[in-house]
Write an enzyme that holds these catalytic residues in place. Structure first.
Site, short mmCIF file in Angstrom:
data_model
loop_
_atom_site.label_atom_id
_atom_site.label_comp_id
_atom_site.label_asym_id
_atom_site.label_seq_id
_atom_site.Cartn_x
_atom_site.Cartn_y
_atom_site.Cartn_z
N ARG A 1 31.29 36.01 -36.83
CA ARG A 1 29.63 36.29 -36.97
C ARG A 1 29.31 37.09 -36.42
NH1 ARG A 1 28.42 30.73 -39.38
NH2 ARG A 1 27.30 31.58 -40.54
N ASP B 1 29.02 37.78 -44.66
CA ASP B 1 29.21 36.07 -43.95
C ASP B 1 28.42 35.08 -45.19
OD1 ASP B 1 28.59 33.92 -42.77
OD2 ASP B 1 26.83 34.22 -41.38
N GLN C 1 26.99 40.71 -41.25
CA GLN C 1 26.06 39.64 -41.81
C GLN C 1 26.14 40.15 -43.47
OE1 GLN C 1 22.11 40.50 -39.86
NE2 GLN C 1 23.15 38.71 -38.08
N TYR D 1 28.06 29.36 -32.47
CA TYR D 1 28.50 27.67 -33.23
C TYR D 1 28.31 26.70 -31.93
CZ TYR D 1 30.04 29.72 -36.86
OH TYR D 1 31.38 30.10 -38.46
N SER E 1 27.28 31.71 -44.29
CA SER E 1 25.99 31.90 -44.29
C SER E 1 25.27 31.69 -45.50
CB SER E 1 25.54 33.05 -43.17
OG SER E 1 25.31 32.90 -41.95
P1 NAD Z 1 27.60 24.90 -38.46
O1 NAD Z 1 27.57 24.47 -39.65
O2 NAD Z 1 28.49 25.23 -37.27
O3 NAD Z 1 26.69 24.22 -38.00
C1 NAD Z 1 25.18 23.25 -38.75
C2 NAD Z 1 24.33 23.23 -36.85
O4 NAD Z 1 24.92 21.49 -36.69
C3 NAD Z 1 24.28 24.50 -36.12
O5 NAD Z 1 22.89 25.08 -35.85
C4 NAD Z 1 25.37 23.31 -34.92
O6 NAD Z 1 23.75 23.81 -33.40
C5 NAD Z 1 24.28 21.90 -35.58
N1 NAD Z 1 24.69 20.76 -34.50
C6 NAD Z 1 26.51 20.65 -33.71
N2 NAD Z 1 26.16 19.86 -33.64
C7 NAD Z 1 25.35 18.96 -33.25
C8 NAD Z 1 24.71 17.75 -33.09
N3 NAD Z 1 25.94 16.64 -32.26
N4 NAD Z 1 23.93 17.27 -33.46
C9 NAD Z 1 22.73 18.25 -33.88
N5 NAD Z 1 22.91 19.24 -34.73
C10 NAD Z 1 24.63 20.05 -34.14
O7 NAD Z 1 26.55 26.39 -37.94
P2 NAD Z 1 25.59 27.63 -38.82
O8 NAD Z 1 24.70 26.98 -38.97
O9 NAD Z 1 26.94 27.85 -39.71
O10 NAD Z 1 25.91 28.50 -37.85
C11 NAD Z 1 25.24 28.17 -36.37
C12 NAD Z 1 24.52 29.34 -35.42
O11 NAD Z 1 25.80 30.79 -35.81
C13 NAD Z 1 23.42 30.14 -36.55
O12 NAD Z 1 22.39 28.95 -36.33
C14 NAD Z 1 23.32 31.31 -35.65
O13 NAD Z 1 23.46 31.27 -34.43
C15 NAD Z 1 25.40 31.41 -35.44
N6 NAD Z 1 24.83 32.82 -36.39
C16 NAD Z 1 24.85 33.85 -36.16
C17 NAD Z 1 25.54 35.00 -36.97
C18 NAD Z 1 25.35 36.44 -37.40
O14 NAD Z 1 25.32 36.69 -35.93
N7 NAD Z 1 25.53 37.02 -38.36
C19 NAD Z 1 25.68 34.49 -38.78
C20 NAD Z 1 25.01 33.52 -39.43
C21 NAD Z 1 25.52 32.39 -37.87
#
Ligand code: NAD
Length: 377
Positions: A122, A130, A127, A228, A133
Site C-alpha cells: 500500500r 490496490d 495505488q 494499517y 481499496s
Molecule cells: P482494513 O480493511 O485493514 O481496516 C479497516 C479499518 O479498521 C482501518 O481503518 C483500521 O484502522 C480500522 N480498525 C482496526 N482496528 C480497529 C478497532 N479496534 N476499532 C475500530 N476500527 C479499527 O484497512 P483499509 O481500509 O484497507 O486500509 C487502512 C489504511 O491503509 C487506509 O486508511 C490508509 O491509511 C492505508 N492505505 C494506504 C494506501 C496507499 O497509500 N496506497 C492504500 C490503501 C490504504
C-alpha cells in the site's frame, strides 16, 4: 503472451477480471486475449463485446487454462482450477493465502508464478493496483444502501406538512477505505453520521466528510509503517467498547469495517451491547468473513436479536458487479503493465511491488510469511 480470462466459479461471484475497455492497450503490445464464453455476462459484458474489442472467445475452461500464459482472475482458483493452469504460467488475482494452502502447494508443484492482489504493497505508486481499496470502496457504498433499504426509517431529515422526519443516525466503526466510503454515502443520503477508528490520522478524514468523530484517547502506536491498524491491547478495546456502548442506544444503523490485516477482526460489540440498540436497527458487519466485529455476526446470514438485525456481509462488491469488475480489472491490468512494461520485458524480482505481491515463483514460495504457512500446511 496469451492472457486468459476464465468464468468465475465461486458461489455468488459475479465479477470478471478483465473488461473490453482494457483490450486495445493489451493488443497493441501483440498479446492475445482469451475469454471463456460467458465470463462477463454477470457483470453486464457479453461475448460479443469482448469479441468486438479483439478478444478470442473460448468455449471450455480447460481449453482456456491450457492455452493461457497468464491468467487474470477474481476469486482464488480451486485446487482443481489450479491443476488446469498451464505449468509455468503466471496468475494475477486474489489468492487469500491464509485460507488456500493447497492452492499454493499446487502453484509450487506446477511452477506457477502467483501474484496475490491482496499483497500489493500500500504505497503511493501502487495505488492504481490496490484492489483491496477499490473493492472496499464498493463494499462501503453498498453497505449503506442495504441499511437504507432495510431500516424502517428514511435517512434524510424532512420537514413536511405532516410533521418533521428526523434523520437516521449511522455509526461507522473502522474508517479505512470502506468506512470512509460508507460515511460519504450515508452523508449523501442525509443521515447523521458518527465514526470511530483508532488511527489518529483518521479523525480529520472523518471530520472532513462531515461526520462526527467518536472521541476517546487514541493509542500512540495504532498504525504500522504500511498504514494499517495494529492489533490493539485488550485494555484499549475495553475502553473503545464502552465508548461504542454509549452511542448504541441512539443509532439506527451500525456499519462495522474494523480489521487488522492477517488477523481475526476485533470484537467490538457483544451480544449484551446489541441489546442496547433500538428494535428495528440494523448492524451491517463488513468484517464478517474475518470473524466479525459483533459477537452475533454469522458470515452470509442475518441474525435477529431483540429486534435488531445483524447482517454478516459477504462479498458485497459482487452485488455491484459492473463497477466492481471495471475497477478490479483496472487494478489487475495496472499490475500487468508494471510487470511487463514492454512486450518482451520480464518482471523484476527486486521491485518492491513484485516482491510484495509475488507469492510463488519457479516452484518455490517466495514470500516469507506465506512460506511458513505452506511448509506447516
Ligand atoms: P482494513 O480493511 O485493514 O481496516 C479497516 C479499518 O479498521 C482501518 O481503518 C483500521 O484502522 C480500522 N480498525 C482496526 N482496528 C480497529 C478497532 N479496534 N476499532 C475500530 N476500527 C479499527 O484497512 P483499509 O481500509 O484497507 O486500509 C487502512 C489504511 O491503509 C487506509 O486508511 C490508509 O491509511 C492505508 N492505505 C494506504 C494506501 C496507499 O497509500 N496506497 C492504500 C490503501 C490504504
Amino acid at each position: 503472451m496469451k492472457i486468459g480470462i476464465p468464468t468465475e466459479t465461486a458461489t455468488g461471484e459475479t465479477r470478471v477480471a478483465f473488461t473490453p475497455a482494457l483490450a486495445a492497450s493489451v493488443l497493441r503490445d501483440q498479446h492475445e486475449i482469451l475469454v471463456e464464453s460467458g465470463a462477463g455476462l454477470r457483470s453486464g459484458v457479453s461475448d460479443a463485446q469482448y469479441s468486438a474489442a479483439g478478444a478470442r472467445i473460448i468455449g471450455l475452461a480447460q481449453e482456456l487454462y491450457a492455452a493461457a500464459d497468464l491468467v487474470f482472475k477474481v476469486q482464488p482458483p480451486t485446487v482443481a482450477e489450479a491443476g488446469l493452469i498451464r505449468e509455468g504460467a503466471a496468475y494475477i488475482g486474489f489468492l487469500a493465502p491464509f485460507n488456500n494452502v493447497p492452492v499454493l502447494q499446487a502453484f509450487v508443484r506446477r511452477r506457477i508464478t502467483g501474484y496475490a492482489m491482496e499483497f500489493i504493497p500500500r504505497i503511493t505508486r501502487a495505488q492504481g493496483m490496490d484492489a483491496l481499496s477499490s473493492q472496499a470502496t464498493v463494499a462501503g457504498y453498498k453497505a449503506v444502501l442495504i441499511a437504507a433499504e432495510r431500516i424502517g426509517k428514511m435517512f434524510p431529515m424532512l420537514m413536511t406538512a405532516a410533521g418533521t422526519v428526523t434523520p437516521a443516525t449511522v455509526l461507522i466503526l473502522g474508517a479505512g477505505v470502506a468506512g470512509l466510503q460508507a460515511i460519504a454515502t450515508a452523508k449523501r443520503l442525509g443521515a447523521r453520521v458518527e465514526a470511530f477508528d483508532p488511527r489518529p490520522a483518521v479523525r480529520d478524514q472523518v471530520k472532513s466528510l462531515g461526520a462526527l468523530f467518536v472521541e476517546m484517547e487514541l493509542p500512540k502506536d495504532a498504525e504500522t509503517a504500511g498504514g494499517y491498524a495494529k492489533e490493539l491491547s485488550p485494555e484499549f478495546i475495553q475502553k473503545e467498547m464502552e465508548a461504542i456502548g454509549a452511542r448504541l442506544p441512539k443509532v439506527d444503523v451500525v456499519i462495522s469495517t474494523a480489521q487488522v490485516f492477517g488477523k481475526k477482526a476485533p470484537l467490538l460489540v457483544t451480544k449484551d451491547m446489541v441489546g442496547l440498540m433500538r428494535p428495528g436497527a440494523w448492524f451491517i458487519d463488513l468484517a464478517a468473513e474475518q470473524g466479525g466485529n459483533c459477537e452475533l455476526t454469522r458470515a452470509g446470514e442475518t441474525v435477529v436479536h431483540n429486534g435488531v438485525a445483524i447482517l454478516g456481509a459477504v462479498n458485497l462488491p459482487a452485488t455491484v458487479p459492473a463497477d466492481a469488475s471495471a475497477l478490479y480489472a483496472r487494478n489487475c491490468f495496472n499490475l500487468f503493465r508494471h510487470l511487463y512494461p514492454k512486450p518482451d520485458a520480464q518482471p523484476d524480482p527486486a521491485d518492491e511491488i513484485v516482491k510484495g505481491a509475488c507469492l510463488t515463483r519457479g516452484g518455490e514460495v517466495v514470500n516469507e510469511t506465506v512460506r511458513k504457512l505452506v511448509s506447516n500446511g
